[in-house]
Enzyme design. Structure first.
Site, short mmCIF file in Angstrom:
data_model
loop_
_atom_site.label_atom_id
_atom_site.label_comp_id
_atom_site.label_asym_id
_atom_site.label_seq_id
_atom_site.Cartn_x
_atom_site.Cartn_y
_atom_site.Cartn_z
N ASP A 74 -17.57 -19.38 -44.46
CA ASP A 74 -18.32 -18.96 -45.68
C ASP A 74 -18.88 -20.28 -46.07
O ASP A 74 -20.07 -20.20 -46.58
CB ASP A 74 -17.34 -18.39 -46.59
CG ASP A 74 -16.53 -17.29 -46.09
OD1 ASP A 74 -17.20 -16.43 -45.91
OD2 ASP A 74 -15.39 -17.49 -45.99
N ARG A 89 -9.39 -1.72 -48.20
CA ARG A 89 -8.60 -2.96 -48.00
C ARG A 89 -7.38 -3.10 -48.12
O ARG A 89 -6.59 -3.85 -47.40
CB ARG A 89 -9.35 -4.05 -48.94
CG ARG A 89 -9.09 -5.41 -48.67
CD ARG A 89 -9.85 -6.36 -49.64
NE ARG A 89 -9.55 -7.90 -49.73
CZ ARG A 89 -10.02 -8.45 -48.57
NH1 ARG A 89 -10.90 -8.04 -47.61
NH2 ARG A 89 -9.61 -9.80 -48.33
N HIS A 104 -11.36 -15.10 -48.96
CA HIS A 104 -12.02 -15.03 -47.82
C HIS A 104 -12.43 -13.26 -47.82
O HIS A 104 -11.94 -12.59 -47.16
CB HIS A 104 -11.71 -15.39 -46.44
CG HIS A 104 -12.59 -14.66 -45.38
ND1 HIS A 104 -13.95 -15.09 -45.06
CD2 HIS A 104 -12.45 -13.82 -44.47
CE1 HIS A 104 -14.44 -14.40 -44.28
NE2 HIS A 104 -13.60 -13.73 -43.71
N GLY A 136 -4.53 -13.30 -30.27
CA GLY A 136 -5.83 -12.30 -30.37
C GLY A 136 -6.60 -13.00 -29.35
O GLY A 136 -8.00 -12.83 -29.26
N GLY A 150 -9.56 -11.35 -27.56
CA GLY A 150 -10.67 -10.65 -28.54
C GLY A 150 -11.90 -11.53 -28.63
O GLY A 150 -11.93 -12.53 -27.75
N ASN A 194 -1.94 -4.99 -41.32
CA ASN A 194 -1.60 -6.43 -40.71
C ASN A 194 -0.63 -7.02 -41.26
O ASN A 194 0.03 -8.08 -40.59
CB ASN A 194 -3.02 -7.04 -40.71
CG ASN A 194 -4.02 -6.46 -39.79
OD1 ASN A 194 -3.80 -6.07 -38.88
ND2 ASN A 194 -5.18 -6.61 -40.28
P1 NAX Z 1 -11.04 -8.63 -31.91
O1 NAX Z 1 -10.56 -6.91 -32.34
O2 NAX Z 1 -12.04 -8.76 -30.87
O3 NAX Z 1 -9.84 -9.20 -31.25
C1 NAX Z 1 -8.58 -9.17 -31.80
C2 NAX Z 1 -7.55 -9.48 -30.92
O4 NAX Z 1 -6.30 -9.41 -31.45
C3 NAX Z 1 -7.72 -8.25 -29.82
O5 NAX Z 1 -7.57 -8.57 -28.52
C4 NAX Z 1 -6.15 -7.47 -30.04
O6 NAX Z 1 -5.43 -7.19 -28.89
C5 NAX Z 1 -5.39 -8.87 -30.63
N1 NAX Z 1 -4.30 -8.49 -31.58
C6 NAX Z 1 -3.94 -7.61 -32.49
N2 NAX Z 1 -2.87 -7.72 -33.03
C7 NAX Z 1 -2.31 -8.75 -32.41
C8 NAX Z 1 -0.92 -9.25 -32.48
N3 NAX Z 1 -0.03 -8.62 -33.13
N4 NAX Z 1 -0.52 -10.44 -31.76
C9 NAX Z 1 -1.76 -10.71 -30.92
N5 NAX Z 1 -2.65 -10.41 -30.80
C10 NAX Z 1 -3.11 -9.25 -31.55
O7 NAX Z 1 -11.45 -9.24 -33.17
P2 NAX Z 1 -12.15 -10.39 -33.65
O8 NAX Z 1 -13.72 -10.08 -33.52
O9 NAX Z 1 -11.54 -11.68 -32.51
O10 NAX Z 1 -11.55 -11.04 -34.88
C11 NAX Z 1 -10.35 -11.27 -34.92
C12 NAX Z 1 -9.94 -11.42 -36.65
O11 NAX Z 1 -10.48 -12.46 -37.17
C13 NAX Z 1 -10.31 -10.20 -37.33
O12 NAX Z 1 -9.15 -9.88 -38.39
C14 NAX Z 1 -11.40 -10.37 -38.20
O13 NAX Z 1 -11.54 -9.49 -39.18
C15 NAX Z 1 -11.32 -11.92 -38.45
N6 NAX Z 1 -12.42 -12.67 -38.84
C16 NAX Z 1 -12.18 -13.59 -40.04
C17 NAX Z 1 -13.07 -14.37 -40.22
C18 NAX Z 1 -12.81 -15.67 -41.30
O14 NAX Z 1 -13.89 -15.93 -41.59
N7 NAX Z 1 -11.54 -15.71 -41.59
C19 NAX Z 1 -14.59 -14.16 -39.66
C20 NAX Z 1 -14.63 -13.48 -38.39
C21 NAX Z 1 -13.88 -12.40 -38.43
O15 NAX Z 1 -14.27 -11.42 -38.99
#
Ligand code: NAX
Length: 326
Positions: free
Chosen positions: A158, A98, A186, A11, A14, A105
């Site tokens: 968190d 959810r 989380h 990602g 992203g 995913n």
């Molecule tokens: P974005 O939507 O800005 O970026 C995600 C990127 O992942 C995109 O560029 C997309 O093309 C890419 N992607 C999707 N499927 C893929 C795959 N199979 N292989 C490679 N790349 C792939 O999201 P962003 O704000 O960067 O957040 C990323 C993830 O972090 C989300 O799932 C979000 O929910 C999660 N988070 C987790 C947090 C935590 O504390 N654990 C907090 C922040 C965030 O919410």
């Protein structure tokens, strides 16, 4: 630590990817003496945008950045990596439950687990993409020959959020707050435990005497902080998540200061009655050799027991939803 650490970031185009890449490449994750080779994974449709990010990385002329490889294949991107930051996943869309997100995913982490097993015998994988605990369980379950403890999921954001709330309420700097535990998932069932946390080495309850706030508003604030940020900013937390991922990795590598601990979701070894293998956030310490262990014997009030049971039940439910992927 090898002289050059090979780091996969999924990602990478992203929002979190954009925030974390310059910090990894400048040495903030692995220190000033370790070179970094980046292995960036994106979906085919995001590769063009990722090329722009690569241009920016090159234009920073980071002395520690040895190489950058871009791919839309997990097999290629994970080949020979030492760390894999699994950030990429599909975001939750309006009206999506959810469980739908988990099913949506989950398959990503089947493929990525397989790819890690195939090409990365010396890897430590950190799952950030949500639902991160269960995604980590899926990746780990599809890389069974890799030691389980190589897999973790991030609850450090968190923990950091809870520390900031406690510091704000007590009117102290955030470094005065230690030993905050995030238990469980989380998600908004997580239990941020302040009963065992400290401010300037003293029990939190002796510094913040507003028990109602500690058991009510404080916990709710941390549980719902992600949604609060989305409401204010129009998009989800990005640089604070990237910062937490840096903290997470550094805590797994470096010896934990004596008497302190940090939180991360790791496969349970049965501690605190959590069934083995479930990716559950625990208090951890890392020793001088870079091995972590779960802090044992922390006491729980009846209030804490109830919160703990709720987040555990949610993780068991999530595990059941993806049973066929494990
Ligand atoms: P974005 O939507 O800005 O970026 C995600 C990127 O992942 C995109 O560029 C997309 O093309 C890419 N992607 C999707 N499927 C893929 C795959 N199979 N292989 C490679 N790349 C792939 O999201 P962003 O704000 O960067 O957040 C990323 C993830 O972090 C989300 O799932 C979000 O929910 C999660 N988070 C987790 C947090 C935590 O504390 N654990 C907090 C922040 C965030 O919410």
């Amino acid at each position: 630590m090898p002289n050059t650490v090979h780091v996969a970031v999924t990602g990478a185009a992203g929002a979190i990817g954009y925030a974390i890449l310059p910090r990894i490449a400048s040495g903030q994750m692995f220190g000033p003496d370790t070179k970094v080779a980046l292995h960036l994974l994106e979906l085919p449709q995001a590769i063009a945008a990722l090329e722009g990010v690569v241009m920016e990385l090159n234009d920073c002329a980071f002395p520690l950045l040895e190489s950058i490889n871009v791919s839309d294949s997990a097999d290629v991107a994970f080949d020979g990596v030492n760390w894999a930051l699994l950030i990429g996943s599909k975001p939750r869309t309006k009206g999506m439950e959810r469980n739908d997100l988990i099913r949506e995913n989950g398959p990503i982490f089947v493929g990525q687990g397989n790819a890690l097993l195939k090409g990365a015998s010396d890897v430590r994988a950190v799952v950030v993409g949500n639902p991160c605990n269960t995604n980590a369980l899926i990746a780990m379950s599809n890389a069974k020959e890799l030691p389980r403890e190589r897999f973790s999921a991030m609850t450090r954001l968190d923990q950091n959020r809870a520390m900031a709330q406690l510091a704000g309420k007590a009117g102290v700097g955030v470094s005065a707050v230690t030993n905050v535990t995030i238990w469980g998932n989380h998600s908004n069932t997580q239990y941020p435990d302040t009963e065992n946390a400290k401010i300037n080495g003293q029990p939190v309850a002796s510094v913040i005497t507003d028990g109602e706030w500690l058991q009510g508003e404080m916990i709710k604030k941390v549980q719902n902080r992600g949604a609060e940020i989305i409401a204010a900013r129009g998009s989800s937390s990005a640089f604070s998540a990237a910062n937490a991922a840096i903290d997470h990795v550094r805590s797994l590598i470096a010896k934990t200061p004596d008497g302190q601990w940090y939180s991360a979701a790791v496969p349970s070894d049965g501690s605190y009655g959590v069934e083995e293998g479930l990716l559950f956030s625990f208090p951890l310490v890392t020793d001088a050799a870079g091995n972590y262990s779960i802090v044992q014997g922390l006491p729980f009030s009846d209030f804490a027991k109830e919160k703990f049971a709720k987040t555990l039940a949610e993780l068991q439910m999530e595990r059941d939803v993806v049973k066929d992927l494990l």
